[in-house]
Enzyme design. Structure first.
Site, mmCIF file in Angstrom:
data_model
loop_
_atom_site.group_PDB
_atom_site.id
_atom_site.type_symbol
_atom_site.label_atom_id
_atom_site.label_comp_id
_atom_site.label_asym_id
_atom_site.label_seq_id
_atom_site.Cartn_x
_atom_site.Cartn_y
_atom_site.Cartn_z
ATOM 1 N N ARG A 37 5.952 -13.539 9.585
ATOM 2 C CA ARG A 37 4.957 -14.392 10.251
ATOM 3 C C ARG A 37 4.610 -13.846 11.641
ATOM 4 O O ARG A 37 3.954 -14.506 12.424
ATOM 5 C CB ARG A 37 5.462 -15.836 10.351
ATOM 6 C CG ARG A 37 5.802 -16.442 9.002
ATOM 7 C CD ARG A 37 4.573 -17.077 8.321
ATOM 8 N NE ARG A 37 4.785 -17.172 6.888
ATOM 9 C CZ ARG A 37 3.854 -16.921 5.975
ATOM 10 N NH1 ARG A 37 2.648 -16.533 6.331
ATOM 11 N NH2 ARG A 37 4.112 -17.052 4.698
ATOM 12 N N HIS A 67 7.245 -2.849 5.255
ATOM 13 C CA HIS A 67 6.078 -3.715 5.063
ATOM 14 C C HIS A 67 5.738 -4.401 6.387
ATOM 15 O O HIS A 67 6.600 -4.985 7.019
ATOM 16 C CB HIS A 67 6.394 -4.754 3.975
ATOM 17 C CG HIS A 67 5.190 -5.445 3.409
ATOM 18 N ND1 HIS A 67 4.248 -6.059 4.192
ATOM 19 C CD2 HIS A 67 4.776 -5.601 2.123
ATOM 20 C CE1 HIS A 67 3.299 -6.579 3.411
ATOM 21 N NE2 HIS A 67 3.592 -6.303 2.145
ATOM 22 N N TYR A 70 2.657 -10.262 7.430
ATOM 23 C CA TYR A 70 1.418 -10.764 6.811
ATOM 24 C C TYR A 70 0.392 -11.181 7.859
ATOM 25 O O TYR A 70 -0.802 -11.215 7.583
ATOM 26 C CB TYR A 70 1.712 -12.000 5.944
ATOM 27 C CG TYR A 70 2.637 -11.748 4.801
ATOM 28 C CD1 TYR A 70 2.560 -10.568 4.070
ATOM 29 C CD2 TYR A 70 3.579 -12.704 4.425
ATOM 30 C CE1 TYR A 70 3.404 -10.348 3.000
ATOM 31 C CE2 TYR A 70 4.423 -12.492 3.361
ATOM 32 C CZ TYR A 70 4.335 -11.316 2.654
ATOM 33 O OH TYR A 70 5.167 -11.121 1.600
ATOM 34 N N HIS A 107 -1.247 -5.167 4.429
ATOM 35 C CA HIS A 107 -2.386 -5.816 3.799
ATOM 36 C C HIS A 107 -3.594 -5.471 4.649
ATOM 37 O O HIS A 107 -3.580 -5.736 5.856
ATOM 38 C CB HIS A 107 -2.186 -7.328 3.758
ATOM 39 C CG HIS A 107 -1.009 -7.744 2.922
ATOM 40 N ND1 HIS A 107 -0.656 -9.059 2.745
ATOM 41 C CD2 HIS A 107 -0.110 -7.011 2.208
ATOM 42 C CE1 HIS A 107 0.410 -9.123 1.949
ATOM 43 N NE2 HIS A 107 0.756 -7.897 1.624
ATOM 44 N N GLU A 142 -2.469 -1.907 0.809
ATOM 45 C CA GLU A 142 -2.061 -2.600 -0.415
ATOM 46 C C GLU A 142 -3.276 -3.176 -1.134
ATOM 47 O O GLU A 142 -4.186 -3.718 -0.503
ATOM 48 C CB GLU A 142 -1.053 -3.715 -0.074
ATOM 49 C CG GLU A 142 -0.533 -4.437 -1.315
ATOM 50 C CD GLU A 142 0.694 -5.298 -1.041
ATOM 51 O OE1 GLU A 142 1.289 -5.179 0.054
ATOM 52 O OE2 GLU A 142 1.053 -6.078 -1.937
ATOM 53 N N ASP A 176 -0.140 -3.308 -6.113
ATOM 54 C CA ASP A 176 0.669 -4.501 -6.395
ATOM 55 C C ASP A 176 0.203 -5.055 -7.742
ATOM 56 O O ASP A 176 -0.975 -5.420 -7.892
ATOM 57 C CB ASP A 176 0.480 -5.526 -5.271
ATOM 58 C CG ASP A 176 1.380 -6.735 -5.418
ATOM 59 O OD1 ASP A 176 1.353 -7.354 -6.504
ATOM 60 O OD2 ASP A 176 2.092 -7.071 -4.460
ATOM 61 N N HIS A 179 -1.200 -8.574 -7.637
ATOM 62 C CA HIS A 179 -2.478 -8.622 -6.921
ATOM 63 C C HIS A 179 -3.630 -8.044 -7.748
ATOM 64 O O HIS A 179 -4.704 -8.649 -7.813
ATOM 65 C CB HIS A 179 -2.385 -7.867 -5.596
ATOM 66 C CG HIS A 179 -1.416 -8.461 -4.621
ATOM 67 N ND1 HIS A 179 -1.164 -7.907 -3.389
ATOM 68 C CD2 HIS A 179 -0.623 -9.561 -4.718
ATOM 69 C CE1 HIS A 179 -0.259 -8.650 -2.760
ATOM 70 N NE2 HIS A 179 0.093 -9.651 -3.546
ATOM 71 N N HIS A 211 4.150 -2.183 -6.187
ATOM 72 C CA HIS A 211 4.857 -3.453 -6.082
ATOM 73 C C HIS A 211 4.884 -4.064 -7.472
ATOM 74 O O HIS A 211 3.818 -4.309 -8.054
ATOM 75 C CB HIS A 211 4.123 -4.417 -5.138
ATOM 76 C CG HIS A 211 4.371 -4.157 -3.687
ATOM 77 N ND1 HIS A 211 3.561 -4.654 -2.706
ATOM 78 C CD2 HIS A 211 5.369 -3.468 -3.069
ATOM 79 C CE1 HIS A 211 4.037 -4.274 -1.513
ATOM 80 N NE2 HIS A 211 5.125 -3.553 -1.717
ATOM 81 N N ASP A 224 -2.716 -14.853 -6.007
ATOM 82 C CA ASP A 224 -1.570 -14.215 -5.342
ATOM 83 C C ASP A 224 -0.331 -15.094 -5.301
ATOM 84 O O ASP A 224 0.170 -15.433 -4.232
ATOM 85 C CB ASP A 224 -1.945 -13.740 -3.924
ATOM 86 C CG ASP A 224 -0.847 -12.885 -3.296
ATOM 87 O OD1 ASP A 224 0.176 -12.614 -3.964
ATOM 88 O OD2 ASP A 224 -1.008 -12.488 -2.126
ATOM 89 N N HIS A 226 3.380 -14.724 -6.867
ATOM 90 C CA HIS A 226 4.262 -13.824 -7.614
ATOM 91 C C HIS A 226 5.180 -14.605 -8.544
ATOM 92 O O HIS A 226 5.640 -15.683 -8.196
ATOM 93 C CB HIS A 226 5.143 -13.011 -6.649
ATOM 94 C CG HIS A 226 4.363 -12.161 -5.699
ATOM 95 N ND1 HIS A 226 4.955 -11.232 -4.882
ATOM 96 C CD2 HIS A 226 3.031 -12.069 -5.445
ATOM 97 C CE1 HIS A 226 4.031 -10.627 -4.146
ATOM 98 N NE2 HIS A 226 2.856 -11.124 -4.470
ATOM 99 N N GLU A 256 8.983 -7.729 -5.618
ATOM 100 C CA GLU A 256 8.745 -8.781 -4.616
ATOM 101 C C GLU A 256 8.656 -10.109 -5.356
ATOM 102 O O GLU A 256 7.795 -10.948 -5.090
ATOM 103 C CB GLU A 256 7.412 -8.555 -3.903
ATOM 104 C CG GLU A 256 7.287 -7.260 -3.157
ATOM 105 C CD GLU A 256 5.896 -7.107 -2.543
ATOM 106 O OE1 GLU A 256 4.893 -7.259 -3.278
ATOM 107 O OE2 GLU A 256 5.828 -6.855 -1.338
HETATM 108 ZN ZN ZN Z 1 1.419 -10.966 -2.948
HETATM 109 FE FE FE Z 2 2.870 -6.744 -2.635
HETATM 110 FE FE FE Z 3 2.339 -7.106 0.489
#
Ligand code: ZN
Ligand code: FE
Ligand code: FE
Length: 283
Positions: A37, A67, A70, A107, A142, A176, A179, A211, A224, A226, A256
């Site tokens: 975050r 990574h 986000y 991202h 990604e 991904d 995704h 991913h 999105d 998972h 993930e």
């Molecule tokens: Zn995702």
């Molecule tokens: Fe991912």
């Molecule tokens: Fe990601």
């Protein structure tokens, strides 16, 4: 050999995360460069990093994947958010130099109403300011699900960003599975077609990591969410084809999925079992 790992917490340090990866049968791992975050990154202890490097060498790890948080949005309509994202990117890339030769994934961003083209140019502009030719990290865009105003749910978006980058050699893509499926690419019924499309639009040599996530939803839902491997809309047979596909089989795969550590260990074992190791078949 299948190169596979999962997302793991870096909270106990670099050597600890490497050892945890080994405990669950992995030979790579993904970690957040900082709290997903946003916020400050943990201090890097040189000895801890050295211990991880030795461990990775000894145990034959493949490339590891860092990574970005986000919250890092290089194409927000808010200048302050873009500036914060740019500073995060620069700091992350600088920190990655202690682990040369690995991967950094982010991202691309959400254009928050500015339009895809503005988003693409803002992302490329930030990258062009941040990238230096001497960087020893490959930077991955990604593939996204297309939730809200996300940039990167079409291969064309990613190609357009890369086309604007000065130091293209530093750039790659992380595919991904959840995704792309949520974005409408049918990797269940037409994996070959999707990967040919990737090759045609972006170039398959840009693909550096995968991913592995099942999806809670259906093809083209732009959600999105998972799911555990084999429990969602993609299904285990598709994953078996994915990890064995000639374009993908040598890449590092990162789970993930919504799992605790035991769940990751089980999925890694399952996928290793489904992997056809060509070295076992001397032609
Ligand atoms: Zn995702
Ligand atoms: Fe991912
Ligand atoms: Fe990601």
């Amino acid at each position: 050999m299948l190169n596979i790992g999962s997302h793991l917490s870096i909270s106990k340090g670099f050597e600890a995360i490497g050892r945890q990866a080994l405990e669950i049968g992995a030979n790579t791992f993904q970690f957040f460069t900082r709290n997903p975050r946003g916020g400050a990154a943990r201090k890097i202890e040189a000895a801890d990093v050295e211990n991880l490097k030795v461990l990775m060498q000894e145990k034959g790890f493949s490339q590891i994947l860092a990574h970005a948080p986000y919250t890092m949005n290089l194409c927000s309509a808010k200048e302050q958010t873009r500036e914060f994202a740019y500073n995060t990117l620069v700091d992350d890339l600088d920190r990655m130099e202690c682990l040369p030769g690995n991967l950094y994934n982010f991202h691309p961003g959400s254009h928050t109403g500015q339009g895809i083209d503005t988003g693409i140019s803002q992302i490329a502009d930030a990258l062009n300011r941040a990238l230096k030719p001497e960087l020893q990290t490959t930077i991955l865009l990604e593939t996204m699900a297309g939730k809200g105003s996300e940039v990167g749910s079409r291969f064309e978006d990613l190609r357009a960003i890369i086309d604007l980058i000065e130091y293209k050699d530093l750039m790659g893509v992380c595919l991904d599975t959840c995704h792309v499926f949520d974005a409408g690419y049918d990797i269940v019924n037409d994996l070959d077609g999707v990967l040919s499309e990737f090759d045609r639009v972006i170039g398959i040599d840009r693909l550096k990591a995968v991913h592995l996530n099942d999806s809670m939803n259906y093809l083209g839902c732009h959600k999105d969410r998972h799911e555990k491997i084999g429990m969602g809309g993609i299904g285990i047979e598709a994953f078996e084809r994915i990890i064995n596909h000639k374009y993908l089989r040598d890449l590092p795969f990162f789970l993930e999925t919504p799992n605790e550590i035991e769940g990751y260990a089980e999925e890694i074992a399952l996928l290793k079992d489904k992997y056809i190791d060509l070295y076992d078949y001397p032609f």
